[in-house]
Design an enzyme around this catalytic site. Structure first.
Site, PDB file in Angstrom:
ATOM      1  N   HIS A 169       0.835  -1.203   0.000  1.00 36.91           N
ATOM      2  CA  HIS A 169       0.000   0.000   0.000  1.00 36.91           C
ATOM      3  C   HIS A 169       0.874   1.260   0.000  1.00 36.91           C
ATOM      4  CE1 HIS A 169      -3.394   2.508   0.359  1.00 36.91           C
ATOM      5  NE2 HIS A 169      -4.132   1.788   1.172  1.00 36.91           N
ATOM      6  N   ASP A 398     -10.368  -9.088 -21.898  1.00 35.40           N
ATOM      7  CA  ASP A 398     -10.515 -10.446 -22.417  1.00 35.40           C
ATOM      8  C   ASP A 398      -9.156 -11.101 -22.638  1.00 35.40           C
ATOM      9  OD1 ASP A 398     -11.360 -12.785 -23.453  1.00 35.40           O
ATOM     10  OD2 ASP A 398     -12.158 -11.972 -25.321  1.00 35.40           O
TER      11      ASP A 398
END
Length: 453
Positions: A169, A398
């Site tokens: 983070h 995709d």
């Protein structure tokens, strides 16, 4: 409003292979990088672990070896995101982070398999502790420092997969992590480069540089007063349910109809974020039976990418948010109408988007670094909210598997203060919370009962 209990009745076994260190597919610089003031916030220094779930590909897709596909995609992505292949260190003297990048470094990549199908596990909707088998474990470094990124791909018997990241983070906020993950899937889909080219430029959000950007607009005497964490910690509310090791994590499905009912209780315009944040915070307070004279603190991440002047460059993937905080006595919170709590959250959000507030929070982080202090939460009196709904996590790239069916952040049980709003494919919000087991049923009752009042 439905609940997804994340506790598996039939644990499954994941077989991990040996860890492979994936290096960039092309030459990258050897350099030491400094981070922004926001990145250096010690409260952010954690590896955020997230699991993305994908159903089996259709027969015509014929993805023969998804692990090799993503290993190569990771290698190509690291050409652009080479800092994620470095080693992160925090100095013992100034407590600042440094990222050391070298061509010999790389990212731990784990191939794994499971002998069950994803459908038999309800696509991981009802699991908790077992999910940690799907994320890469921390790799010890004898030379010091640690990897800011690790990946694991797990192939299930049905042909479906999970992709799991453990990402620092300190290097990426939610938008940055989403940007990297999208780049990874785009390269796996055969793109020659990511649609967004990453930019480091961490100097843009250092306290000194930001002071220059807003010079003449901010005077010390005009700086807003932030919530005093020292005071909040000294008078923090307590719960009869804490401390305890018996913590559970659950995801509640809040439907569009639920949200409409909540909004009807408040006059004027109110966003889904504001009304649901107020509802969850108050419900947690009631469920935990917080001591009425103690302080309960609400904190929410507010993005500042749109207000920074000059604007952050497209592709910036560092931390670019401030915390909008509200402190209330638990008794007042418990007895307040939602409209009052919403008003306080609105005011905190509005203040957080002022440049002088941003500057003051930068100064606060600098003071924290010098003092090397920490405020322990974990008893339920604090609620730290982060909203993942606008990160584009459900966008379909995709690469043979279509869009993700499920996205699960793994919140450590020792950080139960964290609440996450997740996107829901059919509208509404998925609310992830961690509470003592004895308080979780109370929480769900309070969440539902308010709707029926």
């Amino acid at each position: 409003m439905g609940s997804q209990g994340m506790s598996s009745s039939s644990p499954f076994v994941v077989n991990r292979s040996q860890v492979v260190i994936v290096k960039p597919s092309k030459a990258t610089p050897e350099v030491s990088l400094s981070l922004s003031t926001f990145d250096n916030d010690p409260y952010l220094e954690t590896l955020a672990k997230t699991v993305y779930v994908y159903a089996p590909p259709s027969p015509k897709e014929n993805v023969h070896d998804p692990a090799s596909l993503f290993q190569q995609a990771l290698s190509d992505a690291l050409v652009y995101y080479y800092p994620l292949a470095g080693k992160l260190h925090r100095g013992s003297d100034d407590h600042r982070l440094e990222l050391r990048c070298s061509p010999v470094e790389g990212v731990p990549f784990v191939r794994a398999s499971a002998d069950c199908t994803l459908s038999s596990l309800n696509y991981l909707e009802d699991m908790d502790a077992d999910l940690y088998q799907l994320v890469p474990s921390n790799v010890a470094e004898p030379t010091g420092g640690y990897n800011p990124l690790a990946l694991q791909i797990t192939l299930f018997a049905c042909g479906g997969i999970t992709l799991a990241t453990a990402l620092s983070h300190s290097l990426c906020d939610g938008f940055g992590a989403s940007q990297f993950f999208k780049a990874l899937t785009e390269l796996a889909a055969g793109n020659t480069q990511p649609s967004i080219i990453p930019v480091w430029d961490r100097h843009c959000l250092t306290s000194n540089n930001f002071s220059i950007n807003v010079l003449g607009q901010v005077e010390d005497g005009q700086a807003p007063k932030l919530v005093d964490f020292g005071e909040a910690c000294s008078s923090v509310a307590t719960s009869p349910y804490t401390p305890t090791n018996d913590m559970v994590c659950e995801i509640l499905n809040v439907t569009p109809e639920d949200i409409s009912q909540l909004k009807e209780k408040v006059a004027g315009e109110v966003t889904t974020l504001e009304i649901l944040a107020a509802h969850v915070w108050r419900s947690r307070c009631r469920a935990l039976k917080l001591s009425p004279d103690g302080t309960s603190l609400f904190g929410m991440a507010v993005g500042i990418r749109r207000i920074v002047d000059p604007p952050l460059p497209e592709g910036y993937y560092g931390n670019a948010f401030v915390k909008a905080n509200v402190a209330m006595k638990a008794g007042e919170l418990n007895n307040s109408p939602l409209s009052h709590v919403v008003t306080l959250i609105k005011e905190a959000k509005r203040a957080a988007l002022e440049k002088r507030y941003v500057l003051e929070q930068l100064r606060e982080i600098e003071r924290t670094l010098k003092m090397n202090v920490a405020c322990e939460g974990g008893n339920g009196a604090f609620m730290l909210l982060t909203d993942w709904r606008q990160l584009g996590l459900l966008d379909e790239v995709d690469f043979g598997y279509g869009g993700s069916l499920n996205i699960i952040p793994l919140v450590p049980k020792y950080l139960p203060d964290i609440c996450i709003f997740l996107p829901r494919k059919h509208g509404g919000v998925r609310v992830l919370v961690t509470l003592p087991k004895t308080a979780m049923s109370n929480f769900k009752e309070h969440m539902i009962n308010t709707l029926n009042l």
